[in-house]
Write an enzyme that holds these catalytic residues in place. Structure first.
Site, mmCIF file in Angstrom:
data_model
loop_
_atom_site.group_PDB
_atom_site.id
_atom_site.type_symbol
_atom_site.label_atom_id
_atom_site.label_comp_id
_atom_site.label_asym_id
_atom_site.label_seq_id
_atom_site.Cartn_x
_atom_site.Cartn_y
_atom_site.Cartn_z
ATOM 1 N N ASP A 130 1.613 10.806 -1.900
ATOM 2 C CA ASP A 130 1.611 10.405 -0.498
ATOM 3 C C ASP A 130 2.705 11.148 0.269
ATOM 4 O OD1 ASP A 130 -0.484 8.589 -0.505
ATOM 5 O OD2 ASP A 130 0.789 6.901 -1.068
ATOM 6 N N ARG A 183 -5.404 15.322 1.256
ATOM 7 C CA ARG A 183 -5.831 14.199 2.079
ATOM 8 C C ARG A 183 -5.221 14.403 3.464
ATOM 9 N NH1 ARG A 183 -2.833 9.214 0.699
ATOM 10 N NH2 ARG A 183 -4.304 8.765 -0.976
#
Length: 307
Positions: A130, A183
């Site tokens: 992330d 992402r």
């Protein structure tokens, strides 16, 4: 203004203890968090898989303060990967480098990441790193690239790019050239206007621009948004360019726009749900409230119903 308030609250450690002890707040948070334990998370994963949805599991926590905490978080991720394999669940994992100890030591963080990537590779699974605030952007990309240099392929480890940062266009082009699995999200941290687009319409415009590049040239990109207009744009763009749904996936957060999630699955698109679990839910919960006014309304309605 409301968004900035909740982002600020997400960083207030002094409020975290107070809020997490509140029964009503904990109940409201369960809209967005699977539960406190891995067993809670596995129950949710099973339900999502039954509905035709994949998932990525996030063991909540960030900014560990000592090596013991960082090692414990890494051990949990290895356990999560083993459990996913044992139960044959359709899921991978997402994690934050501050939870792995990057604020304490690069070597500590790398040691933890190598152990997790080894576990993922053993089971043929995938780890998504992330992205946190812009303070960590370059560190995150540097560590990701070091993992790639050590032999972990793009189907073992990937990364996240935030569309609200000015630098993201360059980062996307570099990552495409490297064959990275990216992402794309909008970003949920408070950033200075010299670092990030301050206006939503500019963030949306940049998101669409980066999304199109990744859909055309990226390696199985993940389009992470609940914005229906952007999702519809992606669908039209892919139809026009003859990009099949097998070459990308949409990603959405657990508990948000469930109607849209079900619709995407019915239409035959790959959808992965970001499922957090654990007791350290306060910062995550506050950032979800910051992202959409509807989430704040849900919280207030929940509290009123509890009275």
């Amino acid at each position: 203004m409301l968004r900035q308030l909740f982002v600020w609250l997400s960083e207030r450690k002094d409020l975290q203890a107070f809020v997490t002890r509140n029964r009503l707040a904990h109940r409201a948070a369960r809209r967005f968090v699977a539960g406190d334990t891995l067993e809670d998370a596995c129950r949710v994963l099973g339900e999502l898989n039954t509905q035709g949805m994949l998932a990525t599991l996030d063991f909540l926590g960030e900014r560990t303060t000592n090596p013991t905490e960082a090692h414990a978080a890494a051990a949990m991720y290895r356990r999560v990967l083993a459990t996913i394999a044992q139960r044959r669940l359709g899921a991978n994992v997402s994690l934050k480098l501050t939870q792995m100890g990057i604020d304490l030591s690069w070597d500590l963080c790398m040691e933890n990441m190598v152990g997790i990537c080894d576990e993922a590779a053993q089971y043929g699974n995938f780890v998504r790193i992330d992205m946190e605030s812009s303070h960590y952007t370059q560190m995150t990309l540097d560590l990701y690239r070091e993992l790639r240099r050590r032999g972990y392929g793009p189907d073992t480890v990937g990364v996240v790019i935030q569309a609200y940062l000015y630098r993201s266009e360059r980062d996307v082009e570099d990552l495409i050239a490297e064959g990275a699995r990216v992402r794309l999200c909008k970003g949920a941290y408070a950033e200075a206007p010299d670092v990030a687009y301050p206006r939503k319409r500019d963030v949306d415009r940049n998101f669409v621009r980066l999304m199109e590049r990744l859909l055309v040239a990226g390696r199985y990109p993940a389009i992470a948004t609940h914005d229906e207009a952007i999702i519809n744009h992606a669908k039209r763009f892919c139809r026009q360019r003859e990009i099949p749904p097998t070459r990308y996936e949409f990603q959405m957060l657990y508990g948000i726009r469930r109607d849209l999630q079900r619709r995407l699955v019915r239409e035959g698109y790959n959808l992965r749900i970001y499922v957090p679990f654990g007791t350290e839910w306060y910062p995550y919960f506050m950032r979800r409230l910051a992202e959409r006014p509807a989430n704040v309304g849900f919280l207030l309605l929940s509290l009123l119903r509890e009275r």
